[in-house]
Scaffold this motif. Structure first.
Motif, PDB file in Angstrom:
ATOM      1  N   TYR A 109       7.988   2.052 -10.752  1.00  0.00           N
ATOM      2  CA  TYR A 109       7.338   2.483 -11.986  1.00  0.00           C
ATOM      3  C   TYR A 109       6.261   3.519 -11.673  1.00  0.00           C
ATOM      4  O   TYR A 109       5.361   3.246 -10.878  1.00  0.00           O
ATOM      5  N   PRO A 110       6.313   4.703 -12.270  1.00  0.00           N
ATOM      6  CA  PRO A 110       5.251   5.699 -12.042  1.00  0.00           C
ATOM      7  C   PRO A 110       3.974   5.333 -12.788  1.00  0.00           C
ATOM      8  O   PRO A 110       3.994   4.539 -13.733  1.00  0.00           O
ATOM      9  N   ASP A 111       2.892   5.913 -12.357  1.00  0.00           N
ATOM     10  CA  ASP A 111       1.600   5.726 -13.025  1.00  0.00           C
ATOM     11  C   ASP A 111       1.643   6.468 -14.355  1.00  0.00           C
ATOM     12  O   ASP A 111       1.724   7.694 -14.386  1.00  0.00           O
ATOM     13  N   PRO A 112       1.586   5.771 -15.488  1.00  0.00           N
ATOM     14  CA  PRO A 112       1.712   6.443 -16.794  1.00  0.00           C
ATOM     15  C   PRO A 112       0.509   7.284 -17.179  1.00  0.00           C
ATOM     16  O   PRO A 112       0.605   8.132 -18.070  1.00  0.00           O
ATOM     17  N   MET A 113      -0.622   7.094 -16.517  1.00  0.00           N
ATOM     18  CA  MET A 113      -1.823   7.833 -16.876  1.00  0.00           C
ATOM     19  C   MET A 113      -2.015   9.085 -16.022  1.00  0.00           C
ATOM     20  O   MET A 113      -2.877   9.902 -16.302  1.00  0.00           O
ATOM     21  N   SER A 114      -1.218   9.219 -14.983  1.00  0.00           N
ATOM     22  CA  SER A 114      -1.342  10.370 -14.083  1.00  0.00           C
ATOM     23  C   SER A 114      -0.209  11.361 -14.330  1.00  0.00           C
ATOM     24  O   SER A 114       0.953  10.955 -14.425  1.00  0.00           O
ATOM     25  N   SER A 116       1.158  13.348 -12.298  1.00  0.00           N
ATOM     26  CA  SER A 116       2.083  13.321 -11.171  1.00  0.00           C
ATOM     27  C   SER A 116       2.889  12.030 -11.120  1.00  0.00           C
ATOM     28  O   SER A 116       3.954  11.971 -10.508  1.00  0.00           O
ATOM     29  N   GLY A 117       2.353  10.975 -11.764  1.00  0.00           N
ATOM     30  CA  GLY A 117       3.022   9.684 -11.717  1.00  0.00           C
ATOM     31  C   GLY A 117       2.734   8.895 -10.454  1.00  0.00           C
ATOM     32  O   GLY A 117       3.255   7.798 -10.269  1.00  0.00           O
ATOM     33  N   VAL A 146      -6.106   4.199  -1.169  1.00  0.00           N
ATOM     34  CA  VAL A 146      -5.531   5.391  -0.549  1.00  0.00           C
ATOM     35  C   VAL A 146      -4.471   5.997  -1.469  1.00  0.00           C
ATOM     36  O   VAL A 146      -3.898   5.307  -2.319  1.00  0.00           O
ATOM     37  N   THR A 147      -4.230   7.273  -1.269  1.00  0.00           N
ATOM     38  CA  THR A 147      -3.158   7.946  -2.006  1.00  0.00           C
ATOM     39  C   THR A 147      -1.833   7.673  -1.305  1.00  0.00           C
ATOM     40  O   THR A 147      -1.795   7.188  -0.167  1.00  0.00           O
ATOM     41  N   VAL A 163      -3.464   0.964  -8.219  1.00  0.00           N
ATOM     42  CA  VAL A 163      -4.489   1.341  -9.193  1.00  0.00           C
ATOM     43  C   VAL A 163      -4.175   2.764  -9.638  1.00  0.00           C
ATOM     44  O   VAL A 163      -3.671   3.575  -8.849  1.00  0.00           O
ATOM     45  N   SER A 164      -4.452   3.070 -10.884  1.00  0.00           N
ATOM     46  CA  SER A 164      -4.144   4.404 -11.402  1.00  0.00           C
ATOM     47  C   SER A 164      -4.944   5.471 -10.656  1.00  0.00           C
ATOM     48  O   SER A 164      -6.096   5.251 -10.265  1.00  0.00           O
ATOM     49  N   SER A 165      -4.344   6.615 -10.479  1.00  0.00           N
ATOM     50  CA  SER A 165      -5.037   7.731  -9.843  1.00  0.00           C
ATOM     51  C   SER A 165      -5.799   8.579 -10.860  1.00  0.00           C
ATOM     52  O   SER A 165      -6.524   9.496 -10.488  1.00  0.00           O
ATOM     53  N   SER A 166      -5.630   8.264 -12.140  1.00  0.00           N
ATOM     54  CA  SER A 166      -6.348   9.005 -13.187  1.00  0.00           C
ATOM     55  C   SER A 166      -7.808   8.578 -13.232  1.00  0.00           C
ATOM     56  O   SER A 166      -8.127   7.388 -13.199  1.00  0.00           O
ATOM     57  N   ARG A 167      -8.702   9.563 -13.346  1.00  0.00           N
ATOM     58  CA  ARG A 167     -10.128   9.273 -13.389  1.00  0.00           C
ATOM     59  C   ARG A 167     -10.687   9.398 -14.810  1.00  0.00           C
ATOM     60  O   ARG A 167     -11.891   9.460 -15.011  1.00  0.00           O
TER      61      ARG A 167
END
Length: 203
Positions: A109-114, A116-117, A146-147, A163-167
């Protein structure tokens, strides 16, 4: 126009008044281009005003749906790591793809808030900086963030969550946090207890 035709259909009218009759018809507001233009401008204004109000409401609703999806997807990874622990007690996956390989996760599942996913990953610190807690303990005291790219530089990583990568700031408050990159989803998470996060991401 034949006068006989006019007399036939308008016996009580004088044929000489036909010009005046035409003038009255052409003078109706609906036939005036100026009235039509004004009406068109009013319609455009109303439509523009409606869109101005509707678009922010729609954007807010879409973000709320994405937030719900973020929680759902984060919990899917937590459950997948729990299943991984059942198959391999005391071990943690070194990548999200490993969860898929071990059939602990239906799909990635990709990150929906980023855009790039890509998720940021929560991993256990090396044993030298923090001891790995045993299964069934009250949680982790420290976690590395970490990324996906940074994960490749870590030797034998042990992923416990995402955790989402979106800030961006969130609309809702989730577990007392109002920024997406603070919405933690990890195995062994204990309500009311938060680990100290050690960031190894590009801030």
């Amino acid at each position: 126009m034949s006068s006989s035709w006019f007399v036939c259909f308008f016996p009580d009218r004088d044929f000489r008044s036909i010009k005046n009759y035409k003038f009255q018809v052409s003078g109706l507001p609906g036939k005036n281009p100026g009235y039509t233009l004004i009406l068109l401008m009013i319609i455009i204004f109303i439509m523009t005003l409606s869109l101005t109000v509707a678009v922010p409401v729609l954007e807010t609703e879409l973000r709320r749906e994405k937030e719900e999806e973020l929680i759902f997807r984060g919990k899917q990874y937590v459950e997948a790591i729990r299943l991984y622990q059942q198959k391999k007690p005391g071990a943690y996956p070194s990548s999200l793809e490993e969860l898929l390989k071990e059939k602990c996760l239906r799909k990635l599942y990709p990150d929906p808030m980023s855009p790039s996913g890509h998720w940021n990953l929560l991993i256990l610190p090396p044993p030298s900086s923090a001891q790995t807690p045993a299964q069934g303990s009250s949680g982790f005291d420290n976690l590395l963030v970490v990324t996906a790219e940074g994960l490749k530089k870590i030797r034998n990583p042990q992923i416990v969550g995402v955790v989402s990568s979106s800030r961006k700031k969130s609309l809702r408050i989730y577990q007392e946090e109002e920024y997406y990159h603070h919405w933690l989803f990890y195995y062994g998470q204990t309500a009311g207890k938060k680990p100290r996060l050690i960031y190894q991401t590009e801030e």
